[in-house]
Design a protein around this motif. Sequence first.
Motif: not given
Length: 215
Positions: A143, A148, A151, A172, A174
């Motif tokens: 990422e 990031r 996320s 999760q 991403t």
Amino acid sequence: MNREVLESQWPQIRDMLSQKFSNLTEEDIRQINGRYDQLVAKLQQKYGYSREEAEERIRNWNFDRFAGAKGQIIRDDNSQMMRGERVKKADDSAYRADDNSSLLKWLLGLGILILLSGLYFMNTEKTPETNQTPASSQEQMIESPADRVISSGLRDTYISQQNFASEMRNIQITTHNGVVTLSGNVSSNEMRDNMVNTAQNYSGVNQVIDHLQIR
């Protein structure tokens, strides 16, 4: 030697007359020309024989043996010719057999070469997909700082909402180039739809990939 032998074997006998009867000239031999009576007459003329003596001389010459030997020579020549033909035929057969054997070996070698080439290309073209990782998958695993931020911010948003907080330990998140991927287990279809909608409305998100499963 009798009358029949003289007439049938004259070409051989005429070459020997001058040796056997040296008084006979070439002209005498030409006049005889294979005729028994002429030979008797010439011997009477040149040697003074009576007819009985001349015929006795001719009989004692025993040209029959020469005629038989000559015939044997002819038969031997014919036998040699026949043997030569058999040898030639045998050589021709062996030559054809060698040609057929060489052609068979050439075809066999060509077939093996083609088979090995096919196996080689099959092995080189067959690449196990499990050993390859697409470039896009590798890129998704890394990422960027902006991804990031998305996320982390989206995870904080889920945790801040009471109905999502209990689900987050199994989720999760991403992000890659603004594409968010949600994976893991949720308790219901309603929960999955809410999480997907929340991600789609989050700032900076271009697309949401739903890999969520109902447990």
